[in-house]
Design an enzyme around this catalytic site. Structure first.
Site, PDB file in Angstrom:
ATOM      1  N   ALA A   1     -68.419  45.083 135.001  1.00 61.06           N
ATOM      2  CA  ALA A   1     -69.335  43.986 135.320  1.00 61.06           C
ATOM      3  C   ALA A   1     -69.906  43.471 134.007  1.00 61.06           C
ATOM      4  CB  ALA A   1     -70.458  44.473 136.224  1.00 61.06           C
TER       5      ALA A   1
ATOM      6  N   GLY B   1     -60.548  41.095 127.955  1.00 57.35           N
ATOM      7  CA  GLY B   1     -59.635  41.585 126.917  1.00 57.35           C
ATOM      8  C   GLY B   1     -60.381  42.156 125.714  1.00 57.35           C
TER       9      GLY B   1
ATOM     10  N   GLU C   1     -59.349  45.246 136.273  1.00 58.06           N
ATOM     11  CA  GLU C   1     -60.564  45.661 135.567  1.00 58.06           C
ATOM     12  C   GLU C   1     -61.768  45.515 136.488  1.00 58.06           C
ATOM     13  OE1 GLU C   1     -60.927  47.232 132.604  1.00 58.06           O
ATOM     14  OE2 GLU C   1     -62.850  47.409 133.602  1.00 58.06           O
TER      15      GLU C   1
ATOM     16  N   ALA D   1     -58.291  37.305 124.571  1.00 56.78           N
ATOM     17  CA  ALA D   1     -59.432  37.956 123.919  1.00 56.78           C
ATOM     18  C   ALA D   1     -60.726  37.446 124.542  1.00 56.78           C
ATOM     19  CB  ALA D   1     -59.412  37.670 122.425  1.00 56.78           C
TER      20      ALA D   1
ATOM     21  N   LYS E   1     -76.116  35.901 134.882  1.00 58.45           N
ATOM     22  CA  LYS E   1     -76.910  37.112 135.087  1.00 58.45           C
ATOM     23  C   LYS E   1     -77.461  37.521 133.734  1.00 58.45           C
ATOM     24  CE  LYS E   1     -74.373  40.891 135.905  1.00 58.45           C
ATOM     25  NZ  LYS E   1     -73.227  41.831 136.129  1.00 58.45           N
TER      26      LYS E   1
ATOM     27  N   CYS F   1     -65.813  35.362 138.603  1.00 60.51           N
ATOM     28  CA  CYS F   1     -64.881  36.101 139.471  1.00 60.51           C
ATOM     29  C   CYS F   1     -65.141  35.992 140.968  1.00 60.51           C
ATOM     30  CB  CYS F   1     -64.890  37.567 139.081  1.00 60.51           C
ATOM     31  SG  CYS F   1     -64.232  37.832 137.430  1.00 60.51           S
TER      32      CYS F   1
ATOM     33  N   VAL G   1     -55.411  37.241 130.501  1.00 59.16           N
ATOM     34  CA  VAL G   1     -55.742  35.816 130.394  1.00 59.16           C
ATOM     35  C   VAL G   1     -56.435  35.350 131.679  1.00 59.16           C
ATOM     36  CG1 VAL G   1     -53.873  35.354 128.780  1.00 59.16           C
ATOM     37  CG2 VAL G   1     -53.453  35.146 131.242  1.00 59.16           C
TER      38      VAL G   1
ATOM     39  N   ARG H   1     -61.963  31.448 118.902  1.00 59.21           N
ATOM     40  CA  ARG H   1     -62.374  32.702 119.530  1.00 59.21           C
ATOM     41  C   ARG H   1     -61.958  33.901 118.669  1.00 59.21           C
ATOM     42  NH1 ARG H   1     -62.235  33.324 126.110  1.00 59.21           N
ATOM     43  NH2 ARG H   1     -64.471  33.639 126.154  1.00 59.21           N
TER      44      ARG H   1
ATOM     45  N   PHE I   1     -75.079  34.155 143.958  1.00 60.59           N
ATOM     46  CA  PHE I   1     -74.247  34.827 142.946  1.00 60.59           C
ATOM     47  C   PHE I   1     -73.484  33.791 142.129  1.00 60.59           C
ATOM     48  CE2 PHE I   1     -71.457  35.225 146.833  1.00 60.59           C
ATOM     49  CZ  PHE I   1     -70.377  34.466 146.411  1.00 60.59           C
TER      50      PHE I   1
ATOM     51  N   LYS J   1     -58.470  44.908 143.960  1.00 58.65           N
ATOM     52  CA  LYS J   1     -59.392  44.175 143.083  1.00 58.65           C
ATOM     53  C   LYS J   1     -60.018  42.995 143.829  1.00 58.65           C
ATOM     54  CE  LYS J   1     -61.598  42.479 139.687  1.00 58.65           C
ATOM     55  NZ  LYS J   1     -62.808  43.056 139.175  1.00 58.65           N
TER      56      LYS J   1
HETATM   57  N1  LIG Z   1     -65.121  38.326 133.406  1.00 59.14           N
HETATM   58  C1  LIG Z   1     -65.182  39.383 134.176  1.00 59.14           C
HETATM   59  O1  LIG Z   1     -66.256  39.957 134.430  1.00 59.14           O
HETATM   60  C2  LIG Z   1     -63.934  39.959 134.779  1.00 59.14           C
HETATM   61  C3  LIG Z   1     -63.983  41.244 135.352  1.00 59.14           C
HETATM   62  C4  LIG Z   1     -62.827  41.767 135.887  1.00 59.14           C
HETATM   63  C5  LIG Z   1     -61.645  41.021 135.849  1.00 59.14           C
HETATM   64  N2  LIG Z   1     -61.627  39.782 135.311  1.00 59.14           N
HETATM   65  C6  LIG Z   1     -60.354  39.056 135.270  1.00 59.14           C
HETATM   66  O2  LIG Z   1     -59.814  39.179 133.958  1.00 59.14           O
HETATM   67  C7  LIG Z   1     -59.100  37.990 133.605  1.00 59.14           C
HETATM   68  C8  LIG Z   1     -59.637  37.428 132.308  1.00 59.14           C
HETATM   69  O3  LIG Z   1     -60.996  37.066 132.512  1.00 59.14           O
HETATM   70  P1  LIG Z   1     -61.960  36.722 131.289  1.00 59.14           P
HETATM   71  O4  LIG Z   1     -63.321  36.608 131.860  1.00 59.14           O
HETATM   72  O5  LIG Z   1     -61.713  37.681 130.161  1.00 59.14           O
HETATM   73  O6  LIG Z   1     -61.379  35.267 130.899  1.00 59.14           O
HETATM   74  P2  LIG Z   1     -61.669  34.423 129.580  1.00 59.14           P
HETATM   75  O7  LIG Z   1     -61.476  33.017 129.944  1.00 59.14           O
HETATM   76  O8  LIG Z   1     -62.951  34.879 128.950  1.00 59.14           O
HETATM   77  O9  LIG Z   1     -60.493  34.870 128.576  1.00 59.14           O
HETATM   78  C9  LIG Z   1     -59.155  34.541 128.744  1.00 59.14           C
HETATM   79  C10 LIG Z   1     -58.549  34.313 127.359  1.00 59.14           C
HETATM   80  O10 LIG Z   1     -57.124  34.192 127.482  1.00 59.14           O
HETATM   81  C11 LIG Z   1     -56.676  33.313 126.453  1.00 59.14           C
HETATM   82  N3  LIG Z   1     -55.317  32.880 126.731  1.00 59.14           N
HETATM   83  C12 LIG Z   1     -54.877  31.979 127.656  1.00 59.14           C
HETATM   84  N4  LIG Z   1     -53.526  31.881 127.587  1.00 59.14           N
HETATM   85  C13 LIG Z   1     -53.116  32.738 126.647  1.00 59.14           C
HETATM   86  C14 LIG Z   1     -51.843  33.093 126.119  1.00 59.14           C
HETATM   87  N5  LIG Z   1     -50.716  32.548 126.590  1.00 59.14           N
HETATM   88  N6  LIG Z   1     -51.772  34.014 125.139  1.00 59.14           N
HETATM   89  C15 LIG Z   1     -52.905  34.570 124.644  1.00 59.14           C
HETATM   90  N7  LIG Z   1     -54.136  34.282 125.096  1.00 59.14           N
HETATM   91  C16 LIG Z   1     -54.247  33.375 126.077  1.00 59.14           C
HETATM   92  C17 LIG Z   1     -57.723  32.209 126.474  1.00 59.14           C
HETATM   93  O11 LIG Z   1     -57.704  31.473 125.282  1.00 59.14           O
HETATM   94  C18 LIG Z   1     -59.014  33.022 126.666  1.00 59.14           C
HETATM   95  O12 LIG Z   1     -59.624  33.340 125.427  1.00 59.14           O
HETATM   96  C19 LIG Z   1     -59.232  37.044 134.796  1.00 59.14           C
HETATM   97  O13 LIG Z   1     -58.110  37.199 135.616  1.00 59.14           O
HETATM   98  C20 LIG Z   1     -60.463  37.574 135.509  1.00 59.14           C
HETATM   99  O14 LIG Z   1     -60.431  37.297 136.889  1.00 59.14           O
HETATM  100  C21 LIG Z   1     -62.749  39.247 134.754  1.00 59.14           C
END
Ligand SMILES: NC(=O)c1ccc[n+]([C@@H]2O[C@H](COP(=O)([O-])OP(=O)(O)OC[C@H]3O[C@@H](n4cnc5c(N)ncnc54)[C@H](O)[C@@H]3O)[C@@H](O)[C@H]2O)c1
Length: 455
Positions: free
Chosen positions: A160, A12, A157, A8, A335, A272, A85, A37, A268, A216
Site C-alpha cells: 500500500a 517497480g 504486488e 520504475a 492518502k 488501483c 509498468v 523519472r 477512496f 490481486k
Molecule cells: N501503485 C500501487 O500502489 C500499486 C500497488 C500494487 C500494484 N500496482 C500495480 O503495479 C503496476 C505499476 O503501477 P505503478 O503505480 O508503479 O505505475 P507507475 O505509473 O508509477 O509506473 C509505471 C512506469 O512504467 C514505465 N513504463 C511504461 N512502459 C514501459 C516500458 N515499455 N519499459 C519500461 N518502462 C515502462 C512508465 O514510464 C512508468 O514510470 C500497475 O499494474 C498497478 O496496478 C500498483
C-alpha cells in the site's frame, strides 16, 4: 543472479530497492523509458515519496541497485525480468472505461523477446486481468528463437502506498503463480528463493497462474468494498445522529469483521482500486455474469456518490453558492505519506468547486504545484488556472478563506493551531473534515461551523 525490472514507478522502484537491499548477492537494474523519472531515481530527490524509501535506496544504489533508461542491456543481462509498468483503464475503443489497457505490458513482452539471447523468467508484477500470462507467453514465444524459452510467473504486488517499505519488509504474504509443469515449478522456486532471503517460507504462497492473477483483483475489490460499505453507513449516521467512527469501532471488534479499512472518509482514491474494480466488472461481463458485474460496479458508484456528496455539502452549507469564495484545501494526495495524486478525491472535489466558480487555495506537504495544476485542468479548462493558488503552508491557504476542507489525513493537520486558522478566515468560518481527523468539539468551541463525515 541478475534481476531487471521494466517500470520504475510506485511499485517497480520501491520493490526493487527492497530486493536489492535484502539480497546483496543479486544485481538489480530498474529500467524505464521515462528519462526524467530515471534521472530522479539517480538523484537526491527521488520521484516517489515513501517513508523509509530514501534510506533503502541509498543503501544499495550504485552497488547492486541501478536505475537506467537502457532497457536493452538490462533485459539482455537479466535472468529474471519483472514487468511493473502501468495497466490503466482503457480510454479508447472496445471496453473503454472498463478493461485494463495492456499495451505497455505487451510492449515489454516484445522488448524482452527481441533482446533475450537465452531462456529467462518473466514475472508479471503489474496488476493485470486473468489469463494475461497466456497472452504474454504467446507474444514472447512468437518473437524469439526456438532455442530459448520463457517461464511466465504472476507475482502481484500487495504493497500500500504510504506504508510500502513496511509492507515490502514484512508482507502478509507473497503470492507466486506459475504453470503446473516441472519448468513452471522450478521457475516459481527460483522466485520464491529470492523472497525467502528475508520472508518466512510459510508466507510465500504458490498457486496456479490464474488464481494468482485473480487474487490481486479480488483483494483490491474487497478492500474497496469495505470502504464503500462504511461510507454508505456514514450517510445514514448523518441522518440518524449515530457516529460512524463509533459504529466502525463497535463492529470492528467482531473478529469476523476485523477493525481495518473501516475508516469512513470523503472516498477512496489511488491508482488501483477503481481501475481494478472496473477490470473485475469487465471480466464478469465478459464471462456472462452481469449480476456479479453489477454487484462490484456498485462499490465504485458508492464512492462516486460519497465524493459528490462532500462537494455538495460544501456548496449547500456556504448558502448555496461558492462563486468567488476562497476555499482552502488541505491535502491533495490520495492518502497520507505519499505524493501520489492519482484518483485522489481532492481532484474531484476541487473540480466540482471550480465548476461552481470558487477560488481554491491548496496546500499539500508532498505534492508539487505542477501536479496540482495538471490534475485540476489548469491549462486545459477555461478560467481554472487563475482560480487556483498553491500555498506553502496551511496558514497561508486559510488567509481570507470562507471554508476549509481537509481532504488528506496528513498527521500535521491534526496539530494545526485551529484558533489561529479561525482568526484568519472569513466569518462564519466553516470546516469540512473529509477525513475525520480534527477535534470536532474543540473546533466548535472555537466558533467554527463543522461538518465531519458520518456525524
Ligand atoms: N501503485 C500501487 O500502489 C500499486 C500497488 C500494487 C500494484 N500496482 C500495480 O503495479 C503496476 C505499476 O503501477 P505503478 O503505480 O508503479 O505505475 P507507475 O505509473 O508509477 O509506473 C509505471 C512506469 O512504467 C514505465 N513504463 C511504461 N512502459 C514501459 C516500458 N515499455 N519499459 C519500461 N518502462 C515502462 C512508465 O514510464 C512508468 O514510470 C500497475 O499494474 C498497478 O496496478 C500498483
Amino acid at each position: 543472479m541478475k534481476i531487471c525490472c521494466l517500470g520504475a514507478g510506485y511499485v517497480g522502484g520501491p520493490t526493487m530497492a527492497m530486493i536489492a537491499h535484502k539480497c546483496p548477492h543479486i544485481t538489480v537494474t530498474v529500467a524505464d523509458i521515462n528519462e526524467a523519472r530515471i534521472a530522479a531515481w539517480n538523484s537526491d530527490e527521488l520521484p516517489v515519496f515513501e517513508p523509509g524509501l530514501d534510506e533503502i535506496v541509498m543503501s544499495s544504489r550504485g552497488t547492486n541497485l541501478f536505475f537506467t533508461t537502457d532497457k536493452v542491456t538490462a533485459i539482455r543481462e537479466a535472468d529474471v525480468i519483472f514487468v511493473s509498468v502501468g495497466t490503466p483503464t482503457k480510454t479508447y475503443g472496445a471496453a473503454a472505461g472498463r478493461a485494463a489497457d495492456l499495451k505497455y505490458v505487451e510492449l515489454c513482452a516484445r522488448d524482452i523477446a527481441a533482446h533475450s539471447d537465452r531462456s529467462k523468467i518473466v514475472v508479471e508484477k503489474s496488476t493485470i486481468p486473468v489469463r494475461t500470462a497466456e497472452s504474454l507467453k504467446a507474444v514472447l514465444c512468437a518473437n524469439s528463437s526456438d532455442s530459448i524459452s520463457f517461464q511466465v510467473l504472476s507475482n502481484p504486488e500487495f504493497l500500500a502506498e504510504g506504508t510500502a517499505m513496511e509492507d515490502l519488509d514484512d508482507p502478509d504474504r507473497v503470492l507466486i503463480g506459475g504453470e503446473e509443469t516441472p519448468e513452471g515449478k522450478a521457475a516459481m522456486e527460483t522466485l520464491a528463493g529470492v523472497y525467502a532471503t528475508w520472508i518466512s517460507r510459510d508466507k510465500i504462497i504458490q498457486t496456479n497462474l490464474w488464481s494468482s492473477e485473480l487474487s490481486k483483483l479480488v483483494a483490491n475489490a474487497f478492500l474497496a468494498q469495505r470502504i464503500s460499505s462504511i461510507n454508505s453507513i456514514s450517510a445514514l449516521c448523518e441522518e440518524t445522529g449515530a457516529n460512524v467512527d463509533e459504529v466502525a469501532s463497535a463492529i470492528g471488534k467482531d473478529s469476523r469483521i476485523g477493525s481495518k479499512f473501516l475508516k469512513s472518509s470523503v472516498g477512496f482514491g489511488g491508482s488501483c482500486f477503481q481501475k481494478d474494480l472496473l477490470n473485475l466488472v469487465y471480466l464478469c461481463e465478459h464471462f456472462g455474469l452481469p449480476e456479479v458485474a453489477q454487484y462490484w460496479r456498485s462499490v465504485i458508484g458508492m464512492n462516486d456518490w460519497q465524493k459528490r456528496r462532500f462537494s455538495n455539502r460544501i456548496i449547500n452549507s456556504l448558502f448555496n453558492t461558492v462563486n468567488g469564495k476562497r476555499i482552502a484545501i488541505l491535502g491533495f494526495a490520495f492518502k497520507k505519506d505519499t505524493n501520489d495524486t492519482r484518483e485522489s478525491p481532492a481532484i474531484y472535489v476541487g473540480r466540482d468547486l471550480l465548476e461552481e466558480e470558487a477560488s481554491l487555495a491548496i496546500y499539500d506537504p508532498k505534492v508539487t504545484s505542477d501536479q496540482i495544476y495538471l490534475d485540476l485542468g489548469a491549462k486545459s479548462e477555461p478560467n481554472h488556472e487563475e482560480k487556483i493558488e498553491v500555498c506553502s503552508d496551511a496558514y497561508e491557504a486559510v488567509e481570507g478563506a470562507h471554508a476549509l476542507a481537509i481532504l488528506t489525513e496528513w498527521d500535521e493537520f491534526r496539530d494545526l493551531d485551529y484558533r489561529k486558522i479561525y482568526d484568519r478566515m472569513m466569518k462564519p468560518a466553516f470546516i469540512f473534515d473529509g477525513r475525520n481527523i480534527a477535534n470536532r468539539k474543540e473546533l466548535i468551541d472555537i466558533g467554527f461551523n463543522v461538518y465531519a463525515i458520518g456525524r
